[in-house]
Design a protein around this motif. Sequence first.
Motif, PDB file in Angstrom:
ATOM      1  N   MET A 160       0.828  -1.209   0.000  1.00  0.00           N
ATOM      2  CA  MET A 160       0.000   0.000   0.000  1.00  0.00           C
ATOM      3  C   MET A 160       0.861   1.258   0.000  1.00  0.00           C
ATOM      4  SD  MET A 160      -2.918  -1.343  -0.124  1.00  0.00           S
ATOM      5  CE  MET A 160      -4.352  -0.525   0.509  1.00  0.00           C
ATOM      6  N   LEU A 161       1.970   1.225   0.748  1.00  0.00           N
ATOM      7  CA  LEU A 161       2.857   2.391   0.771  1.00  0.00           C
ATOM      8  C   LEU A 161       3.530   2.558  -0.587  1.00  0.00           C
ATOM      9  CD1 LEU A 161       3.838   4.600   2.673  1.00  0.00           C
ATOM     10  CD2 LEU A 161       5.765   3.133   3.288  1.00  0.00           C
ATOM     11  N   GLY A 162       3.925   1.447  -1.219  1.00  0.00           N
ATOM     12  CA  GLY A 162       4.537   1.531  -2.537  1.00  0.00           C
ATOM     13  C   GLY A 162       3.584   2.084  -3.578  1.00  0.00           C
ATOM     14  N   THR A 164      13.401  10.735   2.950  1.00  0.00           N
ATOM     15  CA  THR A 164      12.820  10.963   4.279  1.00  0.00           C
ATOM     16  C   THR A 164      11.969   9.774   4.715  1.00  0.00           C
ATOM     17  OG1 THR A 164      10.875  12.112   3.375  1.00  0.00           O
ATOM     18  CG2 THR A 164      12.769  13.467   3.943  1.00  0.00           C
ATOM     19  N   VAL A 165      11.277   9.143   3.767  1.00  0.00           N
ATOM     20  CA  VAL A 165      10.494   7.947   4.101  1.00  0.00           C
ATOM     21  C   VAL A 165      11.426   6.823   4.542  1.00  0.00           C
ATOM     22  CG1 VAL A 165       8.877   6.212   3.245  1.00  0.00           C
ATOM     23  CG2 VAL A 165       8.628   8.590   2.537  1.00  0.00           C
ATOM     24  N   VAL A 166      12.524   6.646   3.818  1.00  0.00           N
ATOM     25  CA  VAL A 166      13.487   5.601   4.174  1.00  0.00           C
ATOM     26  C   VAL A 166      14.070   5.868   5.556  1.00  0.00           C
ATOM     27  CG1 VAL A 166      15.729   4.595   3.583  1.00  0.00           C
ATOM     28  CG2 VAL A 166      14.041   5.026   1.793  1.00  0.00           C
ATOM     29  N   VAL A 167      14.408   7.122   5.845  1.00  0.00           N
ATOM     30  CA  VAL A 167      14.947   7.471   7.164  1.00  0.00           C
ATOM     31  C   VAL A 167      13.946   7.129   8.259  1.00  0.00           C
ATOM     32  CG1 VAL A 167      15.573   9.424   8.653  1.00  0.00           C
ATOM     33  CG2 VAL A 167      16.540   9.241   6.360  1.00  0.00           C
ATOM     34  N   SER A 168      12.674   7.428   8.011  1.00  0.00           N
ATOM     35  CA  SER A 168      11.646   7.119   9.008  1.00  0.00           C
ATOM     36  C   SER A 168      11.538   5.621   9.238  1.00  0.00           C
ATOM     37  CB  SER A 168      10.290   7.678   8.559  1.00  0.00           C
ATOM     38  OG  SER A 168      10.304   9.081   8.543  1.00  0.00           O
ATOM     39  N   MET A 169      11.559   4.843   8.161  1.00  0.00           N
ATOM     40  CA  MET A 169      11.449   3.395   8.307  1.00  0.00           C
ATOM     41  C   MET A 169      12.694   2.796   8.948  1.00  0.00           C
ATOM     42  SD  MET A 169       8.429   3.030   7.300  1.00  0.00           S
ATOM     43  CE  MET A 169       8.377   1.266   7.594  1.00  0.00           C
ATOM     44  N   LEU A 170      13.859   3.399   8.747  1.00  0.00           N
ATOM     45  CA  LEU A 170      15.073   2.926   9.414  1.00  0.00           C
ATOM     46  C   LEU A 170      14.951   3.032  10.923  1.00  0.00           C
ATOM     47  CD1 LEU A 170      17.921   4.353   7.125  1.00  0.00           C
ATOM     48  CD2 LEU A 170      17.326   1.958   7.461  1.00  0.00           C
ATOM     49  N   GLY A 171      14.104   3.966  11.373  1.00  0.00           N
ATOM     50  CA  GLY A 171      13.899   4.098  12.814  1.00  0.00           C
ATOM     51  C   GLY A 171      13.339   2.846  13.452  1.00  0.00           C
ATOM     52  N   LEU A 172      12.669   2.000  12.654  1.00  0.00           N
ATOM     53  CA  LEU A 172      12.117   0.761  13.204  1.00  0.00           C
ATOM     54  C   LEU A 172      13.215  -0.186  13.667  1.00  0.00           C
ATOM     55  CD1 LEU A 172       9.207   0.001  10.694  1.00  0.00           C
ATOM     56  CD2 LEU A 172       9.075   1.096  12.931  1.00  0.00           C
ATOM     57  N   SER A 196      12.679  -8.253  15.928  1.00  0.00           N
ATOM     58  CA  SER A 196      12.930  -8.862  14.625  1.00  0.00           C
ATOM     59  C   SER A 196      11.784  -8.623  13.645  1.00  0.00           C
ATOM     60  CB  SER A 196      13.186 -10.358  14.784  1.00  0.00           C
ATOM     61  OG  SER A 196      12.045 -11.016  15.314  1.00  0.00           O
ATOM     62  N   PHE A 197      10.534  -8.683  14.125  1.00  0.00           N
ATOM     63  CA  PHE A 197       9.422  -8.500  13.186  1.00  0.00           C
ATOM     64  C   PHE A 197       9.348  -7.062  12.689  1.00  0.00           C
ATOM     65  CE2 PHE A 197       7.353  -7.354  17.173  1.00  0.00           C
ATOM     66  CZ  PHE A 197       6.457  -6.361  16.826  1.00  0.00           C
ATOM     67  N   MET A 198       9.798  -6.093  13.517  1.00  0.00           N
ATOM     68  CA  MET A 198       9.866  -4.708  13.071  1.00  0.00           C
ATOM     69  C   MET A 198      10.943  -4.537  12.001  1.00  0.00           C
ATOM     70  SD  MET A 198       7.770  -2.445  14.392  1.00  0.00           S
ATOM     71  CE  MET A 198       6.687  -2.165  15.784  1.00  0.00           C
ATOM     72  N   ARG A 199      12.074  -5.201  12.204  1.00  0.00           N
ATOM     73  CA  ARG A 199      13.146  -5.113  11.209  1.00  0.00           C
ATOM     74  C   ARG A 199      12.685  -5.698   9.882  1.00  0.00           C
ATOM     75  NH1 ARG A 199      16.423  -6.595  15.705  1.00  0.00           N
ATOM     76  NH2 ARG A 199      16.376  -8.789  15.070  1.00  0.00           N
ATOM     77  N   GLY A 200      11.987  -6.837   9.933  1.00  0.00           N
ATOM     78  CA  GLY A 200      11.493  -7.438   8.703  1.00  0.00           C
ATOM     79  C   GLY A 200      10.534  -6.526   7.966  1.00  0.00           C
ATOM     80  N   ALA A 201       9.598  -5.926   8.703  1.00  0.00           N
ATOM     81  CA  ALA A 201       8.644  -5.003   8.079  1.00  0.00           C
ATOM     82  C   ALA A 201       9.359  -3.796   7.497  1.00  0.00           C
ATOM     83  CB  ALA A 201       7.602  -4.564   9.107  1.00  0.00           C
ATOM     84  N   THR A 231       9.516  -2.713   3.436  1.00  0.00           N
ATOM     85  CA  THR A 231       8.990  -1.398   3.059  1.00  0.00           C
ATOM     86  C   THR A 231      10.056  -0.531   2.408  1.00  0.00           C
ATOM     87  OG1 THR A 231       7.459  -1.537   4.930  1.00  0.00           O
ATOM     88  CG2 THR A 231       7.754   0.615   3.921  1.00  0.00           C
ATOM     89  N   ILE A 232      11.271  -0.558   2.953  1.00  0.00           N
ATOM     90  CA  ILE A 232      12.358   0.247   2.384  1.00  0.00           C
ATOM     91  C   ILE A 232      12.673  -0.214   0.962  1.00  0.00           C
ATOM     92  CG2 ILE A 232      14.838   0.698   2.566  1.00  0.00           C
ATOM     93  CD1 ILE A 232      14.431   0.765   5.627  1.00  0.00           C
ATOM     94  N   VAL A 233      12.696  -1.515   0.736  1.00  0.00           N
ATOM     95  CA  VAL A 233      12.927  -2.032  -0.619  1.00  0.00           C
ATOM     96  C   VAL A 233      11.838  -1.523  -1.565  1.00  0.00           C
ATOM     97  CG1 VAL A 233      12.912  -4.130  -2.027  1.00  0.00           C
ATOM     98  CG2 VAL A 233      14.235  -4.064   0.088  1.00  0.00           C
ATOM     99  N   ALA A 234      10.591  -1.536  -1.107  1.00  0.00           N
ATOM    100  CA  ALA A 234       9.489  -1.039  -1.941  1.00  0.00           C
ATOM    101  C   ALA A 234       9.678   0.437  -2.280  1.00  0.00           C
ATOM    102  CB  ALA A 234       8.157  -1.259  -1.230  1.00  0.00           C
ATOM    103  N   VAL A 235      10.118   1.242  -1.303  1.00  0.00           N
ATOM    104  CA  VAL A 235      10.314   2.676  -1.540  1.00  0.00           C
ATOM    105  C   VAL A 235      11.449   2.906  -2.535  1.00  0.00           C
ATOM    106  CG1 VAL A 235      10.947   4.874  -0.467  1.00  0.00           C
ATOM    107  CG2 VAL A 235       9.387   3.324   0.707  1.00  0.00           C
ATOM    108  N   PHE A 236      12.556   2.180  -2.392  1.00  0.00           N
ATOM    109  CA  PHE A 236      13.672   2.334  -3.326  1.00  0.00           C
ATOM    110  C   PHE A 236      13.256   1.970  -4.751  1.00  0.00           C
ATOM    111  CE2 PHE A 236      16.938   2.098   0.217  1.00  0.00           C
ATOM    112  CZ  PHE A 236      17.435   3.367  -0.032  1.00  0.00           C
ATOM    113  N   ILE A 237      12.481   0.913  -4.893  1.00  0.00           N
ATOM    114  CA  ILE A 237      12.045   0.505  -6.232  1.00  0.00           C
ATOM    115  C   ILE A 237      11.107   1.545  -6.828  1.00  0.00           C
ATOM    116  CG2 ILE A 237      10.687  -1.221  -7.480  1.00  0.00           C
ATOM    117  CD1 ILE A 237      11.885  -3.325  -5.594  1.00  0.00           C
TER     118      ILE A 237
END
Length: 747
Positions: free
Chosen positions: A247-249, A295-303, A309-314, A318-324
């Motif tokens: 959905m974010l992508g 800025t979105v990637v920076v926010s998601m890195l905060g997780l 572990s489940f936060m890191r996976g999410a 999400t970061i991969v989706a944003v980069f693509i």
Amino acid sequence: MTEHSPPADQPASTPGPLGRLAGLAFRRRGRVVLAWIVAIAAAVGLSSAFGGDFAADYSAPGSDSKQAQDLLNDRFPAFAGDTVDVVIQADDVTAPDVQADVTALLGELVAAEHVAAADDPYAQPGAISEDGRILSAQLRLTYDNGANVPLEDSEHLLELAEGAERPGLEVALGGMSIEFAEQDEIGSEGIAMVAAAIILLFTFGSVVAAGLPLLVALAGLGVSAMLTGVIAALIDVPDWSTALATMLGIALGIDYVLLMVTRFREWRAVGLDPERATIATLDTAGRAVLVAGTTVVVSMLGLFAMGLSFMRGAAVVTIVAVFIVMAAATTLFPAILGYLGRHVDRLRLPRGRGRRAALVAEGGHVEPSRGWLWWGRLVDRHSVIGTVVGVAVLLALAAPFLGARFGFPDAGNALEDKSVRQAYDMKAEGFGAGSNGPLLMVADMSAAEDAEALNRVLDDVARTPGVAAVTPAMLNDTGDTAVFTVVPTTGPQDPATEELVHVLRDDTLPDVAAAAGVDVYVGGVTAMSIDGTDNVVDRIPVLIGGVVVLSMLLLLVAFRSVIIPITAALMNLLSVAAAYGVVALALDGGWFGQLIGIESATPMPAFIPVLIFAVLFGLSMDYEVFLISRMRESWVRTGDNARAIVDGLAGTGRVITAAAAIMVAVFAAFIPSDEVFLKVIGVGMAAAIFIDATVVRMMLVPAVMHLFGRYNWWLPVSWERRLPQLHVEGRPDVHMPAPERRLEPVG
């Protein structure tokens, strides 16, 4: 419209890296499109060959419940697996015919895949209610986490239970794995794409222009969705993260290309040919897209700071989706413009025929909408009122969060037609509210002083206020580990149950351990939920502080201003607080909650504020970058702060409004979900984005900037040379066509 090219004696200025990339993609559009098709096919192949299963560990590292689970895994694997409750109701569950049916059903369930064993309710003390109407048995699974049980296996158990029902005999299954199996697919992605298409058609009035963002978003989704399985093979990825990343992508892909299509049409309106308009678009709006995506990637890195572990996976998914999405916006979009750039306004809707006339050139710049100019000037005249009203609205929306109660929703919050809810209600009726939240006690007996040590532990635990019952202890084969269950007098979501867990850990068990040499850990689903909540709540300040600081540094470099990053951070925090308030209001179970399918008061999962903060803070910064980059563009050109604010607001108001409408539609598609946390993410994000794009970006930001005046663009002289020049606004003047020269008649 006249298309201009640089005169022979006036070579075009060299574009920046993004502009050169756009020109290359435009000229070699066939190769670029083919490369994206190959990338999608490769992602599909990688997912098929190496894709892993979803998995998630929701336990808190180092917690008491985690230690209990680890001890079970090492010494008592028979009790380490997750459980499924089998609850049966009849007029008399001890009647011979009922007993025969129950025994047959349990036999079928034990024979199912990934079921290790089942209790015999007719031999287990306390498994039949006092009135003889309700019976409860447990299936022990081979998985230690119900979220990881294959969906088809849980669905098979539900089919067996349904097949055993008959008049006078009701069967219901409970447990985490069953709860996951009963979640309905709602087709959120399809809903989001249809809603986005309608909004884009309304915004552009052209089928071609509206289709460009959808094409790019779908291409990015095709790659990122397939790569999720590959990521799941490398790290733990919860199944719900795919919905979030998808959905974010979709939302970001559409929003970014929406901004660039708008800018492309403006460049075409001032006379640039399709290739030069494409280069100019990426050299201006493309820069804003890269900063916004960062800025979105920076926010998601905060997780990652949450240590879960489940936060890191999410976050990774999400970061991969944003980069693509960013890659698609900067390569595939200019390639598609190579085919459709000249026809961007083809297939116009009847309502949009007059809109093109509004795009007129004035001094080399496209004149924005008169309505947005009027609004910008109104905010300028009443900036103090706008500031006060904006802050008051946000604080009022945030107020319900002050009464929020953290915890994990359970089967008691499920819809009444679900098997897990029926099992929950039957157990509460037959065995008391605490039967739905038993505490699994794991005792390390390796240092026990005598054989009676465990009995003293059981006696002291049974005398603890808030304990309804204690089951007999069971020893493993080596006798160094024991397991027993404590049934509280209160339900799993009751604050008294959490208090009991703390009393057992802090008072009862330490005294027993010192006297008897027995270390006892409080585990089980209820204790794990309490520990997970406490762990996340303790780490939220770290997340917020880290993301805010990094985002402020990024904006400081991007806009070369001290005031803008500070005000942006404060306003984004107000937006997040308002979102939290809306979520808390929904979870309260009142009229608003019932509108979206939350029928009773429900605790707020602690990771919900974390996800909302990470996603919303990044998206809010997106809108901030869109808005401020156009303001800075005008400021660099005119040096007039008031005009820069009005121009920026008028130039991006329509884009931000359309982008926000798409975001709202995308996240609102989560609301029909049966999963409470997806539902509240949807309502919280949809409300927050609406508030952020209207109250914050369209009123509060420009109002505050009018109050600060020229100080908005202040930067200490000592920092001028140290900070790199990103030119996030680009250099639009170098792309403007040269004015046409008139030939004077001779003689």
